[in-house]
Design a protein around this motif. Structure first.
Motif, short mmCIF file in Angstrom:
data_model
loop_
_atom_site.label_atom_id
_atom_site.label_comp_id
_atom_site.label_asym_id
_atom_site.label_seq_id
_atom_site.Cartn_x
_atom_site.Cartn_y
_atom_site.Cartn_z
N TRP A 96 34.35 40.91 32.30
CA TRP A 96 35.27 40.72 33.43
C TRP A 96 36.34 39.69 33.09
O TRP A 96 37.52 39.89 33.38
N ARG A 97 35.94 38.58 32.50
CA ARG A 97 36.92 37.54 32.12
C ARG A 97 37.92 38.10 31.09
O ARG A 97 39.11 37.78 31.14
N GLY A 150 34.02 37.78 39.74
CA GLY A 150 33.47 38.68 38.75
C GLY A 150 32.05 39.14 39.03
O GLY A 150 31.48 39.84 38.18
#
Length: 697
Positions: A96-97, A150
């Motif tokens: 997600w990051r 996230g």
């Protein structure tokens, strides 16, 4: 009819040069037309084809480097923390990051048991968590929305009917390759309408067992959007295709990459019924018959080609791309060339006008130039004929120096004036050569006679040395035969008598026989030294390092004269250490024999006076001078006797010495253009022996 008079030089030059100028002007006109027409096209290629292509390829390379970089980061993270592969929440948060930081569309991981985790960025920039695992049910994709931090927010959809094992290209191609690689373009199993390309890396445990595959997807629809943005300032069309003509991305939304519903199929250039795609199809047509990755990129013409369509002109260019990444893509560009064509036509008119003006001017200037050249040429001809007549009479001893005089008008031209000056200088040099010829002849004759005398002296000296060497070798050979009999007889008489009843020799007779055997041994050593000297005198000189000669000599002495091992000292570079080379041209065997003789002389001198010396010492050093090297053997023995002349051929200070050792050393120095210096130490007791050897030139 009277015969036609021959043409003068002026007429011939006028006609020939005039005809040449007409031909040259015609050729220049045609060339100017071609250059004028192509100059605009060349500028179009440089400014409207090359620069955009370079810009697009650089941006595309930068875009495709992101998946490679992400895989390298994830591979390193998994290696540092293998538990990531079992904790899909932790791994999903990492993906997600990365989706928030990089312009990629999908990051996923697939394990060997068929489980799957993928983070997806949709067309509206929404992030989704896709998972097929035991906790949510195998054989289906469970889709979750993600919160702002996230984490899984809520279940969005469940897509059943997933395969038990991974069958898509991103997994299969990577496992087959066994290394990081780009997959071929494929459609997603859960969303067949989406086509993408994926860069994937296999993950292995320390035992090299496959754990799974991590990958980063780039959706080709998103790649088309990217290409439309990159191409927005250009007039024309840009396509990215595979070598077989299958579309990957298009800068024109009216030319979509896929067609059909449900399971859309990617389009090919041959299927698009529009002029520019059809022109591209003809441009790279040969590659479609050889779609393999190794040869396809070189199977079509990459040079720009002009294409006319509906009154407009386009410059077409096919640029292979991605070979270094294992991709077989081609960037196709069509850029408007209308401005270039107009500029080419204007250049053509200007060039034709300039060519006609230059032709008329050249004919006028050519005629005047011919007239100006002929006048001084006649003067030069007359002066040269006069000088030629003088040269023909030069065989007469009473002939005076050559004379040359030619006055030219300053307007005759710089080249003719320089030619006249050069002829005058040549005549002057010829006169000086004639005046000095006799003196040079006498000088050469004198030098020849002197050199001839030197050569005769050198030849005589070499002949004498050869004669002496042969006589010495013959004497040594003849002496060895009776000497061997004497030695054997003496040794047999000295052998203990074991037979019963055989009377032992008197003690005095045994002593005398021992002396006889000792002297026979000494004569044998002398003959061996003579033969060694003769063998080494014929050695071949090669480039060698004096440090090697010194180290080999020390090794020999320490191995054969054990009592003197602790007496000899030398600096580290000479005694087994590393140091700069000391190059000379010489024979290593001769030099080692000479150095070993000097060391033996020093050892014998210290041995005879050992009781009177607290610590016997032999110091060996190597000294560098601008033009030579000096090997110095210095001892603290009794030194040279005052009544010994070191200039004698066989000089020695030993009671039983022959002086042959120093003679061998001097012979070696003579063959190396060096010298032996034998003196007492200036600052302390003992002898200093120095071998001076010249450096190579």
């Amino acid at each position: 009819m009277s015969p036609r008079a021959p043409l003068s030089l002026a007429q011939q030059l006028s006609r020939s040069t005039g005809l040449q100028l007409i031909l040259v002007a015609s050729a220049l006109g045609v060339l100017t037309y071609s250059l004028g027409r192509n100059s605009g096209l060349q500028r179009s290629e440089n400014h409207r084809t090359t620069l955009p292509v370079v810009r697009i390829t650089e941006k595309l390379s930068s875009k495709l480097r992101e998946p490679i970089h992400l895989n390298e980061l994830n591979q390193a993270a998994i290696k540092a923390d293998p538990t990531l592969l079992k904790d899909f929440d932790k791994l999903g948060l990492r993906f997600w990051r990365q989706l928030n930081s990089f312009s990629v569309d999908y990051i996923n991981y697939g394990a060997t048991d068929g489980s799957f985790l993928g983070l997806e960025k949709t067309a509206d920039n929404q992030l989704l968590h896709n998972e097929d695992s035991q906790r949510f049910g195998r054989g289906q994709i469970t889709v979750f929305n993600l919160s702002k931090d996230g984490k899984r927010h809520q279940k969005d959809a469940i897509i059943p009917g997933m395969s038990a094992t991974h069958e898509e290209a991103w997994y299969v191609d990577t496992v087959r390759a066994g290394t990081s690689t780009w997959s071929k373009v494929y459609s997603w199993e859960d969303q067949p309408e989406i086509h993408s390309i994926s860069y994937n890396t296999p993950i292995y445990n320390p035992d090299q067992q496959l754990l799974g595959v991590i990958g980063v997807d780039m959706v080709i629809n998103q790649l088309s959007t990217w290409l439309q943005q990159a191409w927005r300032n250009e007039v024309g069309l840009a396509l990215i295709v595979e070598a077989d003509g299958t579309l990957i991305a298009s800068s024109n939304p009216a030319i979509p990459v896929t067609q059909g519903a449900g399971q859309p199929k990617r389009r090919s250039l041959s299927e698009i019924r529009k002029p520019l795609p059809q022109a591209f199809h003809r441009l790279i047509g040969p590659s479609q018959s050889t779609p393999n990755k190794q040869g396809a990129q070189g199977s079509f013409n990459t040079a720009p080609q002009l294409h006319h369509q509906d009154g407009s002109a386009f410059m077409l260019k096919a640029t292979p791309w991605g070979g270094e990444h294992g991709l077989n893509w081609v960037l196709l560009t069509a850029i408007s060339a209308d401005r270039a064509i107009g500029q080419a036509n204007r250049n053509l008119g200007i060039a034709m006008a300039i060519s006609l003006t230059a032709l008329a001017s050249a004919l006028v200037i050519n005629r005047r130039l011919i007239q100006r050249i002929l006048q001084p040429l006649l003067a030069l001809q007359q002066a040269s004929q006069s000088t030629e007549e003088q040269i023909r009479r030069h065989g007469d001893p009473q002939t005076l120096n050559l004379g040359y005089r030619c006055e030219l008008n300053p307007d005759s031209g710089q080249e003719l004036l320089e030619l006249n000056t050069a002829i005058q200088a040549m005549v002057k040099a010829f006169n000086e050569l004639t005046d000095n010829l006799s003196a040079k002849e006498k000088q050469i004759t004198t030098l020849y006679r002197e050199q001839h005398a030197k050569d005769e002296q050198t030849l005589a000296l070499m002949s004498n040395k050869l004669k002496v060497s042969l006589e010495a070798a013959s004497i040594a050979h003849e002496v060895n035969q009776p000497l061997s009999i004497i030695k054997l007889t003496a040794q047999s008489l000295l052998r203990p008598q074991n037979s019963e009843g055989q009377q032992a020799l008197p003690r005095e007779m045994q002593r005398q026989i021992a002396v006889l055997n000792e002297q026979a041994e000494r004569v044998g050593q002398i003959t061996d030294q003579i033969k060694a000297m003769l063998r080494s005198s014929t050695g071949k000189h090669v480039r060698l390092d004096l440090r090697d000669v010194i180290q080999n000599s020390l090794m020999y002495i320490r191995s054969n004269v054990r009592v003197a091992r602790t007496w000899i000292t030398a600096p580290a570079p000479l005694d087994g250490g590393d140091g700069p080379p000391a190059w000379i041209d010489g024979d290593a065997i001769q030099l080692q024999i000479a150095l070993i003789n000097l060391l033996k002389n020093a050892i014998e001198a210290l041995s005879h006076s050992h009781s009177s010396i607290d610590q016997p010492e032999i110091v060996l050093t190597l000294i560098e001078q601008p033009n030579h090297w000096t090997i110095v053997v210095s001892d603290n023995g009794p030194g040279l006797a005052e009544n010994i002349s070191t200039d004698l051929p066989l000089a020695t200070s030993k009671e039983a010495g022959s002086g042959l050792g120093l003679f061998i050393v001097r012979s070696a120095m003579e063959s190396h253009n060096g010298q032996l210096e034998l003196t007492n130490n200036p600052n302390r007791a003992g002898t200093r022996a120095a071998l001076v050897l010249p450096k190579p030139r």
